[in-house]
Design a protein around this motif. Structure first.
Motif, PDB file in Angstrom:
ATOM      1  N   SER A   6       0.821  -1.210   0.000  1.00 23.62           N
ATOM      2  CA  SER A   6       0.000   0.000   0.000  1.00 23.62           C
ATOM      3  C   SER A   6       0.860   1.267   0.000  1.00 23.62           C
ATOM      4  CB  SER A   6      -0.953   0.000   1.198  1.00 23.62           C
ATOM      5  OG  SER A   6      -0.225  -0.034   2.401  1.00 23.62           O
ATOM      6  N   GLN A   7       2.167   1.104  -0.264  1.00 27.32           N
ATOM      7  CA  GLN A   7       3.099   2.231  -0.315  1.00 27.32           C
ATOM      8  C   GLN A   7       2.616   3.251  -1.351  1.00 27.32           C
ATOM      9  OE1 GLN A   7       6.183   1.959   1.471  1.00 27.32           O
ATOM     10  NE2 GLN A   7       6.799   4.007   0.936  1.00 27.32           N
ATOM     11  N   SER A   8       2.471   4.493  -0.942  1.00 28.36           N
ATOM     12  CA  SER A   8       1.991   5.545  -1.829  1.00 28.36           C
ATOM     13  C   SER A   8       2.988   5.830  -2.950  1.00 28.36           C
ATOM     14  CB  SER A   8       1.753   6.822  -1.025  1.00 28.36           C
ATOM     15  OG  SER A   8       1.376   7.871  -1.886  1.00 28.36           O
ATOM     16  N   CYS A   9       2.444   6.006  -4.159  1.00 26.48           N
ATOM     17  CA  CYS A   9       3.269   6.353  -5.323  1.00 26.48           C
ATOM     18  C   CYS A   9       2.709   7.568  -6.052  1.00 26.48           C
ATOM     19  CB  CYS A   9       3.385   5.153  -6.263  1.00 26.48           C
ATOM     20  SG  CYS A   9       4.353   3.811  -5.570  1.00 26.48           S
ATOM     21  N   GLY A  10       1.940   8.384  -5.370  1.00 26.27           N
ATOM     22  CA  GLY A  10       1.434   9.604  -5.979  1.00 26.27           C
ATOM     23  C   GLY A  10       0.022   9.468  -6.496  1.00 26.27           C
ATOM     24  N   GLU A  11      -0.311  10.338  -7.452  1.00 23.02           N
ATOM     25  CA  GLU A  11      -1.655  10.381  -8.033  1.00 23.02           C
ATOM     26  C   GLU A  11      -1.569  10.454  -9.553  1.00 23.02           C
ATOM     27  OE1 GLU A  11      -4.150  13.469  -6.529  1.00 23.02           O
ATOM     28  OE2 GLU A  11      -3.741  12.964  -4.442  1.00 23.02           O
ATOM     29  N   ARG A  17      -2.398   6.417  -6.171  1.00 25.00           N
ATOM     30  CA  ARG A  17      -1.769   5.188  -6.656  1.00 25.00           C
ATOM     31  C   ARG A  17      -0.832   4.628  -5.600  1.00 25.00           C
ATOM     32  NH1 ARG A  17      -1.675   4.816 -12.483  1.00 25.00           N
ATOM     33  NH2 ARG A  17      -0.631   2.888 -11.986  1.00 25.00           N
ATOM     34  N   THR A  18      -0.681   3.310  -5.602  1.00 24.24           N
ATOM     35  CA  THR A  18       0.254   2.636  -4.709  1.00 24.24           C
ATOM     36  C   THR A  18       1.163   1.743  -5.548  1.00 24.24           C
ATOM     37  OG1 THR A  18      -1.069   0.649  -4.323  1.00 24.24           O
ATOM     38  CG2 THR A  18      -1.515   2.576  -2.893  1.00 24.24           C
ATOM     39  N   ILE A  19       2.135   1.127  -4.911  1.00 23.40           N
ATOM     40  CA  ILE A  19       3.043   0.224  -5.610  1.00 23.40           C
ATOM     41  C   ILE A  19       2.294  -1.026  -6.106  1.00 23.40           C
ATOM     42  CG2 ILE A  19       3.844  -1.054  -3.588  1.00 23.40           C
ATOM     43  CD1 ILE A  19       5.999   0.129  -6.599  1.00 23.40           C
ATOM     44  N   ALA A  20       1.087  -1.260  -5.618  1.00 20.50           N
ATOM     45  CA  ALA A  20       0.275  -2.365  -6.132  1.00 20.50           C
ATOM     46  C   ALA A  20      -0.239  -2.069  -7.542  1.00 20.50           C
ATOM     47  CB  ALA A  20      -0.897  -2.647  -5.189  1.00 20.50           C
ATOM     48  N   ASP A  21      -0.224  -0.791  -7.948  1.00 19.57           N
ATOM     49  CA  ASP A  21      -0.666  -0.395  -9.288  1.00 19.57           C
ATOM     50  C   ASP A  21       0.494  -0.500 -10.277  1.00 19.57           C
ATOM     51  OD1 ASP A  21      -3.383   0.443  -8.620  1.00 19.57           O
ATOM     52  OD2 ASP A  21      -2.405   2.069  -7.515  1.00 19.57           O
ATOM     53  N   THR A  22       0.182  -0.835 -11.519  1.00 20.70           N
ATOM     54  CA  THR A  22       1.221  -0.936 -12.541  1.00 20.70           C
ATOM     55  C   THR A  22       1.837   0.430 -12.838  1.00 20.70           C
ATOM     56  OG1 THR A  22      -0.384  -0.726 -14.323  1.00 20.70           O
ATOM     57  CG2 THR A  22       0.191  -2.965 -13.621  1.00 20.70           C
ATOM     58  N   GLU A  23       3.056   0.381 -13.357  1.00 21.06           N
ATOM     59  CA  GLU A  23       3.827   1.569 -13.741  1.00 21.06           C
ATOM     60  C   GLU A  23       3.963   2.559 -12.587  1.00 21.06           C
ATOM     61  OE1 GLU A  23       2.007   2.802 -17.469  1.00 21.06           O
ATOM     62  OE2 GLU A  23       3.375   1.457 -18.534  1.00 21.06           O
ATOM     63  N   SER A  24       4.378   2.024 -11.441  1.00 21.08           N
ATOM     64  CA  SER A  24       4.605   2.852 -10.258  1.00 21.08           C
ATOM     65  C   SER A  24       5.953   2.493  -9.642  1.00 21.08           C
ATOM     66  CB  SER A  24       3.472   2.659  -9.248  1.00 21.08           C
ATOM     67  OG  SER A  24       3.371   1.307  -8.861  1.00 21.08           O
ATOM     68  N   PHE A  25       6.463   3.393  -8.802  1.00 20.05           N
ATOM     69  CA  PHE A  25       7.753   3.140  -8.159  1.00 20.05           C
ATOM     70  C   PHE A  25       7.863   3.922  -6.859  1.00 20.05           C
ATOM     71  CE2 PHE A  25       8.597   7.137 -10.227  1.00 20.05           C
ATOM     72  CZ  PHE A  25       9.481   7.787  -9.379  1.00 20.05           C
ATOM     73  N   PHE A  26       8.777   3.478  -6.003  1.00 28.58           N
ATOM     74  CA  PHE A  26       9.196   4.269  -4.856  1.00 28.58           C
ATOM     75  C   PHE A  26      10.656   3.966  -4.568  1.00 28.58           C
ATOM     76  CE2 PHE A  26       7.701   0.412  -2.704  1.00 28.58           C
ATOM     77  CZ  PHE A  26       8.668   0.193  -1.737  1.00 28.58           C
ATOM     78  N   ILE A  59      18.766   7.253 -10.161  1.00 31.75           N
ATOM     79  CA  ILE A  59      17.908   7.069 -11.333  1.00 31.75           C
ATOM     80  C   ILE A  59      16.559   7.728 -11.092  1.00 31.75           C
ATOM     81  CG2 ILE A  59      16.707   5.346 -12.743  1.00 31.75           C
ATOM     82  CD1 ILE A  59      19.126   3.478 -12.124  1.00 31.75           C
ATOM     83  N   ALA A  60      16.056   7.626  -9.881  1.00 28.25           N
ATOM     84  CA  ALA A  60      14.749   8.210  -9.546  1.00 28.25           C
ATOM     85  C   ALA A  60      14.806   8.811  -8.152  1.00 28.25           C
ATOM     86  CB  ALA A  60      13.666   7.148  -9.612  1.00 28.25           C
ATOM     87  N   LEU A  61      13.898   9.739  -7.901  1.00 28.38           N
ATOM     88  CA  LEU A  61      13.773  10.375  -6.596  1.00 28.38           C
ATOM     89  C   LEU A  61      12.355  10.202  -6.097  1.00 28.38           C
ATOM     90  CD1 LEU A  61      15.615  13.725  -7.436  1.00 28.38           C
ATOM     91  CD2 LEU A  61      16.566  11.737  -6.251  1.00 28.38           C
ATOM     92  N   GLY A  62      12.189   9.919  -4.820  1.00 33.56           N
ATOM     93  CA  GLY A  62      10.856   9.848  -4.221  1.00 33.56           C
ATOM     94  C   GLY A  62      10.039   8.682  -4.731  1.00 33.56           C
ATOM     95  N   SER A  63       8.862   8.998  -5.241  1.00 33.83           N
ATOM     96  CA  SER A  63       7.956   7.975  -5.755  1.00 33.83           C
ATOM     97  C   SER A  63       7.150   8.587  -6.892  1.00 33.83           C
ATOM     98  CB  SER A  63       7.026   7.485  -4.643  1.00 33.83           C
ATOM     99  OG  SER A  63       6.221   8.547  -4.176  1.00 33.83           O
TER     100      SER A  63
END
Length: 116
Positions: A6-11, A17-26, A59-63
């Motif tokens: 359930s880690q938040s990955c923004g909106e 969206r959470t990491i359970a959703d496709t095309e997401s990251f943290f 490579i990436a910052l945050g989520s």
């Protein structure tokens, strides 16, 4: 443990969206090492070192929610399965093999809601 499913990955379009959703990251740190956890287009959960193979920047910052990840330093672009697909300023360099320069994979497991 680096997070939960359930880690938040923004909106996206106002939907959370959470990491359970496709095309997401943290991003996270494990024992002082930067990592990135991604959920690719096909739904596979993966973890990688969050260090660009070019100049060792993140490579990436945050989520967030993206279908590719682009290093902020020189713009090297990686797919969510770890392949290197874009290398500005390297075109035409003899013997450069993109297929050997993808993100470094890390072991990633889940247990219940936990990402390990």
């Amino acid at each position: 443990m680096v997070g939960t499913l359930s880690q938040s990955c923004g909106e996206v379009n106002g939907a959370k969206r959470t990491i359970a959703d496709t095309e997401s990251f943290f991003t996270a740190d494990v024992a002082g090492e930067p990592i990135i956890v991604v959920r690719d287009k096909e739904g596979a959960l993966r973890a990688f070192s969050n260090v660009c193979r070019h100049r060792a920047g993140p490579i990436a910052l945050g989520s967030g929610c993206k279908n590719v990840l682009r290093c902020q330093y020189h713009g090297w672009t990686y797919t969510l399965d770890g392949r290197l697909i874009g290398t500005p300023d390297v075109e035409g360099v003899e013997f450069f093999d993109r297929s050997a320069m993808g993100m470094v994979p890390l072991r990633c497991e889940t247990w219940e809601q936990f990402i390990l």
